[in-house]
Design a protein around this motif. Structure first.
Motif, PDB file in Angstrom:
ATOM      1  N   PRO A 244       0.851  -1.204   0.000  1.00 13.44           N
ATOM      2  CA  PRO A 244       0.000   0.000   0.000  1.00 13.44           C
ATOM      3  C   PRO A 244       0.883   1.249   0.000  1.00 13.44           C
ATOM      4  N   THR A 245       0.336   2.346  -0.514  1.00 19.39           N
ATOM      5  CA  THR A 245       1.125   3.590  -0.517  1.00 19.39           C
ATOM      6  C   THR A 245       1.085   4.277   0.843  1.00 19.39           C
ATOM      7  N   ALA A 246      -0.001   4.048   1.597  1.00 17.02           N
ATOM      8  CA  ALA A 246      -0.106   4.579   2.964  1.00 17.02           C
ATOM      9  C   ALA A 246      -1.026   3.651   3.746  1.00 17.02           C
ATOM     10  N   MET A 247      -0.873   3.627   5.066  1.00 15.11           N
ATOM     11  CA  MET A 247      -1.742   2.746   5.864  1.00 15.11           C
ATOM     12  C   MET A 247      -1.794   3.222   7.315  1.00 15.11           C
ATOM     13  N   ILE A 248      -2.930   2.958   7.941  1.00 13.84           N
ATOM     14  CA  ILE A 248      -3.148   3.257   9.369  1.00 13.84           C
ATOM     15  C   ILE A 248      -4.205   2.263   9.847  1.00 13.84           C
ATOM     16  N   ASP A 249      -4.222   1.981  11.137  1.00 11.32           N
ATOM     17  CA  ASP A 249      -5.346   1.165  11.618  1.00 11.32           C
ATOM     18  C   ASP A 249      -6.425   2.088  12.184  1.00 11.32           C
ATOM     19  N   ILE A 250      -7.669   1.679  12.055  1.00 11.93           N
ATOM     20  CA  ILE A 250      -8.773   2.548  12.457  1.00 11.93           C
ATOM     21  C   ILE A 250      -9.033   2.387  13.945  1.00 11.93           C
ATOM     22  N   SER A 251      -8.391   3.255  14.732  1.00 12.00           N
ATOM     23  CA  SER A 251      -8.613   3.213  16.171  1.00 12.00           C
ATOM     24  C   SER A 251      -9.464   4.387  16.618  1.00 12.00           C
ATOM     25  N   ASP A 252      -9.416   5.488  15.884  1.00 16.32           N
ATOM     26  CA  ASP A 252     -10.146   6.691  16.313  1.00 16.32           C
ATOM     27  C   ASP A 252     -11.377   6.973  15.459  1.00 16.32           C
ATOM     28  N   GLY A 253     -11.661   6.123  14.485  1.00 16.50           N
ATOM     29  CA  GLY A 253     -12.776   6.369  13.563  1.00 16.50           C
ATOM     30  C   GLY A 253     -12.244   6.716  12.176  1.00 16.50           C
ATOM     31  N   LEU A 254     -13.002   6.347  11.167  1.00 18.44           N
ATOM     32  CA  LEU A 254     -12.580   6.567   9.786  1.00 18.44           C
ATOM     33  C   LEU A 254     -12.198   8.021   9.523  1.00 18.44           C
ATOM     34  N   SER A 255     -12.965   8.936  10.084  1.00 16.64           N
ATOM     35  CA  SER A 255     -12.741  10.355   9.837  1.00 16.64           C
ATOM     36  C   SER A 255     -11.372  10.802  10.354  1.00 16.64           C
ATOM     37  N   SER A 256     -11.116  10.561  11.627  1.00 14.14           N
ATOM     38  CA  SER A 256      -9.819  10.908  12.216  1.00 14.14           C
ATOM     39  C   SER A 256      -8.678  10.253  11.468  1.00 14.14           C
ATOM     40  N   ASP A 257      -8.872   8.994  11.116  1.00  9.44           N
ATOM     41  CA  ASP A 257      -7.741   8.239  10.585  1.00  9.44           C
ATOM     42  C   ASP A 257      -7.437   8.592   9.135  1.00  9.44           C
ATOM     43  N   ILE A 258      -8.467   8.908   8.337  1.00 12.94           N
ATOM     44  CA  ILE A 258      -8.173   9.398   6.987  1.00 12.94           C
ATOM     45  C   ILE A 258      -7.541  10.803   7.070  1.00 12.94           C
ATOM     46  N   PHE A 259      -7.918  11.563   8.104  1.00 16.62           N
ATOM     47  CA  PHE A 259      -7.267  12.868   8.335  1.00 16.62           C
ATOM     48  C   PHE A 259      -5.763  12.696   8.543  1.00 16.62           C
ATOM     49  N   HIS A 260      -5.388  11.683   9.323  1.00 18.03           N
ATOM     50  CA  HIS A 260      -3.961  11.437   9.560  1.00 18.03           C
ATOM     51  C   HIS A 260      -3.241  11.160   8.239  1.00 18.03           C
ATOM     52  N   ILE A 261      -3.833  10.293   7.422  1.00 21.84           N
ATOM     53  CA  ILE A 261      -3.198   9.962   6.137  1.00 21.84           C
ATOM     54  C   ILE A 261      -3.117  11.214   5.257  1.00 21.84           C
ATOM     55  N   CYS A 262      -4.224  11.955   5.167  1.00 21.51           N
ATOM     56  CA  CYS A 262      -4.230  13.152   4.314  1.00 21.51           C
ATOM     57  C   CYS A 262      -3.230  14.190   4.802  1.00 21.51           C
ATOM     58  N   LYS A 263      -3.172  14.378   6.120  1.00 19.34           N
ATOM     59  CA  LYS A 263      -2.259  15.374   6.657  1.00 19.34           C
ATOM     60  C   LYS A 263      -0.813  15.009   6.337  1.00 19.34           C
ATOM     61  N   GLN A 264      -0.467  13.756   6.623  1.00 17.91           N
ATOM     62  CA  GLN A 264       0.934  13.370   6.427  1.00 17.91           C
ATOM     63  C   GLN A 264       1.277  13.161   4.959  1.00 17.91           C
ATOM     64  N   SER A 265       0.273  12.898   4.134  1.00 15.36           N
ATOM     65  CA  SER A 265       0.527  12.734   2.691  1.00 15.36           C
ATOM     66  C   SER A 265       0.301  14.049   1.940  1.00 15.36           C
TER      67      SER A 265
END
Lengths: 359, 359
Positions: A244-265
């Motif tokens: 995968p080009t980026a990955m995170i596990d969903i611990s805080d909810g889809l919204s928070s976690d896609i925010f993390h990916i978007c912010k860092q990417s």
């Protein structure tokens, strides 16, 4: 350094009612960012420090992942409805999940545990047996422990060490415009399980029921009380030769976690509401509580599913996998972060997740 | 595995007044031994699990050490007299000490922290600055964090990762009959510092003094509030090409810690009371409290000095080092564990250290 006792003042916590900058205003992520901004690194064995699901160390030719979590009674779990064995299992598994989220394999854990007088030996044995069960199932070694008393509450700190093949580690930061956004499994179940347990607890404590009615809800209860980490997905990536080009596990909810990916990417996203995989039990319980199941998926958290992005070139590798759902795609940053409804409306996403003001 | 909610019972802690085996009866060491006896290992990267100051992992050609500790408010520290910066410093340093006790070099730490509402942002900043200061001084990287709220109290879990040259790792188990027993620095200071702080706290809270009188006691206060780990001793071993036969850091008191070495090395010991190095400030404060300074050294704990054994053949390497004192020697197991008084009386040692019944 000279220690200067005469310059210290006794701190009387109760009197400390000043109006300084408040932790609650920062939220969890802002707080960690604020506190860790001055960190310096000194060792060449440290490849990546704070900021992803795990830190990356390099010893010899191997890349090693390390991550720590602390679960504290009353915030992360409630002993009234968390059987100790399940709690041990969950505490271990959510740590394994951080390593899978880096595309690694968890190998060892250490546990630091503080328990109050109300915890009996048989309860501790149950807790340890849950950890051992998780370790057996996931092939992880329990290598160190520190157990002590606490004045109040149970506090569980687990550190996990994992391993990853060189070049296979997946960070939050690698998502590119047009990459497909995917999730494993189904979302929102853990949140609805929690709502059910909280409701039944209230009824039970009020004396209106003798035993809680939990039959017929085993999926959402298991997602909440005894979640699994997606070892199978990481193994699948290996089998189908996908990174995968980026990955995170969903611990805080889809919204928070896609925010993390978007912010860092440094990117935006569009997520299609209709595509979000939601289990029928989750939908049914959301119905009972009169809430939109999408709220459970976006804001609920604790699903421990993997949220990842893949290059459009890899579409064929994932398009027919029942355990993976494509829910949207990565956009340029300036396009923002949106959910697209089935009526094709755009709703801007908000970072939700854990916030000290709600705790 | 099928989750069976109908078989679970709600646990009401307050009602759980049964007479089952009690945690207090086991003590800390018995408890950890009891709870960890069923642990299985699955990975070839795990060389040593539970039972020493750190676990030993093998990744590539390097041997990696890992150890976790949890410090909990009201048990391990008191915020009334622990400045947050010192607390952060101490929390990091006591973890480094576990790696030095294996003859290794600490390289990375992770922190999992839970704090209650009474902790203000500026206090957290102080705490982190103490950790950063310790990391800078010891050349260790702070690579991961998890910060959350707790309902009550502050809970600090730190995991440290270290490195050791192959064949240089020193365990608790290698002591042989006639090996010399050595300690670094001086003992009992941290304990007398704690007594002083507790006394002054009582006076302060009773309103009888405006500010505690701590002048003239900087050595014992620093040993308690801002201890150092003996990096210099591990560096000295490297310089003089000495590998101790066994080693531990003194966290629970000389008595407990020599018990660990003797137990794991299957041996006994004789320790000469007159040889125990004790600082003049420690003696003075013990005098004030009317207690034998040897009690502080044997039972006090938290000195974070290194207790180690060396082969008699290495006597010359350590005999003229002001920072090292030879305090006795290892005997056969059946000779028992004794302190020898200056009148040449033998007094049997008791394992002391931390015990849940006292917490």
């Amino acid at each position: 350094m000279i220690f200067a006792p005469q310059s210290r003042k006794y701190v009387h916590m109760e009197d400390d009612k000043n109006t300084e900058k408040n932790i609650s205003n920062l939220g969890e992520f802002g707080l960690i960012e604020h506190l860790t901004k001055n960190i310096q690194l000194y060792n060449k064995s440290t490849k990546l420090g704070v900021g992803d699901d795990a830190a990356v160390l390099k010893y010899g030719s191997n890349e090693i992942l390390i991550s720590s979590d602390l679960l504290t009674e009353g915030i992360h779990f409630d002993l009234i409805y968390s059987p100790l064995k399940h709690l041990g299992y969950k505490a271990a598994v959510v740590n394994f999940s951080d390593i899978y989220a880096m595309n690694g394999i968890p190998r060892q854990i250490t546990l630091a545990l503080a328990v109050s007088q109300k915890i009996k030996l048989s309860m501790l044995e149950e807790f340890y047996s849950g950890i051992n069960l998780a370790c057996e199932k996931y092939g992880v070694d329990f290598v160190g422990g520190d157990t002590s008393t606490s004045l109040t509450g149970m506090h569980i700190a687990i550190t996990v060490v994992g391993e990853a093949k060189k070049g296979k580690i997946t960070f939050r930061k690698g998502a590119k415009t047009n990459d497909l956004i995917c999730v494993s499994g189904e979302l929102g179940g853990a949140y609805m399980g929690l709502q059910l347990l909280e409701r039944e607890k209230k009824l039970f404590l009020s004396g209106n029921v003798e035993q809680p009615i939990l039959e017929g809800h085993s999926y959402i209860l298991e997602k909440q009380l005894k979640p699994e980490a997606r070892k199978d997905i990481v193994q699948l990536f290996e089998t189908i030769d996908l990174v995968p080009t980026a990955m995170i596990d969903i611990s805080d909810g889809l919204s928070s976690d896609i925010f993390h990916i978007c912010k860092q990417s440094d990117s935006g996203c569009k997520i299609y509401a209709e595509k979000i995989p939601i289990h029928h039990e989750t939908k049914k319980m959301a119905d009972e509580f009169n809430i939109d199941p999408l709220i459970a998926a976006f804001n609920g958290g604790e699903d421990y599913e993997l949220l990842f992005t893949v290059s459009p070139n890899d579409f064929d590798k994932i398009s027919n996998r029942p355990e993976i759902t494509i829910i949207g795609y990565i956009t340029d940053k300036q396009e923002g972060k949106y959910m697209v409804t089935k009526e094709n409306q755009l709703i801007e996403l908000q970072a939700q997740g854990w916030d000290t003001t709600k705790a």
